[in-house]
Design an enzyme around this catalytic site. Sequence first.
Site: not given
Length: 596
Positions: A439-441
């Site tokens: 997550y968050e890229g």
Amino acid sequence: MQVYEAPLRDMRFVIHELFGDDGFGNLPPHEEFTPDLIDAVIEEAAKLAQDVLLPINASGDLEGCVWENGVVRTPAGFKEAYAQFRDGGWCALASDPKWGGQGLPETVNKLVEEMISSANLSFGLYPGLTHGGTTALKAHASADLQERFLPKMVAGTWSGTMCLTEPHCGTDLGMLRTKAVPQPDGSYRITGNKIFISAGDHDLTENIIHLVLARLPDAPPGVRGISLFVVPKYLPKEDGSVGPSNGVSCTGIEHKMGLKASATCQMSFDDSTGWLVGEPNSGLAAMFTMMNTERVSVGVQGLGVATAAYQSAVAYAKDRIQGRALSGPKRPDLAADPIIVHPDVRRMLMTMRAYTEGCRMLSIWVARALDAERHSPDPEVRQRAEDMTALMTPVVKALLTDLGHETAQIGVQVYGGHGYIREHGMEQYARDARITMIYEGTNGVQALDLVGRKMPAHGGRYLRSFFHPVAAFIEQHKAVPGMEKMIEALEKAFGALQLSTATIAQKGLADPEEAGAASSDYLRLLGLVAMAYLFAKAAKVAGMKKMMGQDPDGFYAAKLVTVRFFYERILPQVAGLFQAIKAGKRSMMDLPEEAF
């Protein structure tokens, strides 16, 4: 049983002793935060983490969140723990005093985030996302929106989320379909569906403030047509109290591999009232203010899980008896020796230890740059700090989560079969750590950001913010007695990084796939060299303290052993990464798609 005791001694070393020469200190807004005050804060945070959050970590994982009739309920104990967290002022720790925050340095906030992540990563997502939301609103929202939302979000009475991902698009936000229709009163009607929304709904706060990416009717295609809106779950009344429902609903929660006590929600916005944050069609830039803050925090999450896994593995290795030491029995009073006597167990524990200590130094160095970027009165320092945070944010996010997951997996191996079952709690760390790489890229996206955007930006200016201090340190310490061998190894690793940079720049200019093929190896290489530099600085400080007889607890002697292990057993990975980068893309790109 999960074991965790906040590593306060190492935290004090990193925050007080290691970085006096980086030029990022002595910031006017932080003058009142003396070392004694900072120590008091992190000691209280340690008590909260150990006594309040850790006891509900395993039980929260077992129970998980429950979605019933459109409402999410967190596991037993979470509401009470959050109330204690909020009432203690922990939600407001690093926020602007203008909005009720305490204004502590980001360095202190990151240490507290690490402790929360070690004790209960699922819990940490609820206040963590709110802090990211307040950062975005403070940077981009109008004064009216700030007045309306920031005080209660900073206080923790209201929480925050960021709503990016949609069912048909993940990282490629240019495809998002959520609509925003302007209204005569200046508000907008938001309609659309979002997925994978951490803390999208829960029972911890009286309101939830969503930051939502959506498209205006006349928006240009792609990412150039994305705007950011603040959309509350309940509309605030004029007096600031919670009003009617705003057409925001949770339509389900995900059943996940880990982080079971953190609600990951499917969200529906049905003609929900929202307000524009920043300029039209500039939402991605505004959201990245939040995402960059969150990406450093996600890196710290990886560190937090790694620290808990390391400590639990050490406790188990000292207690579990099996076999005899190869050099002869160490505990003849027992039926067998504790497994910590075996070299391969030591290899695993020392790897975990080196990873956690290296990651802690790297995260605090970048946090110091974040503080300087925001608060330094010197424009040159602010620019250098901004360059460094731009360069190192993807490294912190990806490397620390990669190593956090690796450390948790090593922890399972130390436990053996007992690590694979629920009883001891190590398998939870392995499951919880996995999402931090996604997550968050995803970490692959972070690597592409590093080589595709950060490395070539402004003619390589971002790279100089890291290369220059490393080169200067090498030059200044080549002839320092006792440091020659270490500096020689650092210089070789740094040389491999420079050559890799030149190789990617040359090949990538002609063929972007060459840069993409090298990106993940390059990110790790850069991260390992950064750790080597910081371990060398740590060795310098520890060596001087030990030489002066200022090591009554053996902390500095232990630090020097960890430094030696890193240089002898981990840093040599750089040579292999360099060879892989030089090899180029062919071996991964030549196989025809139909052959897979």
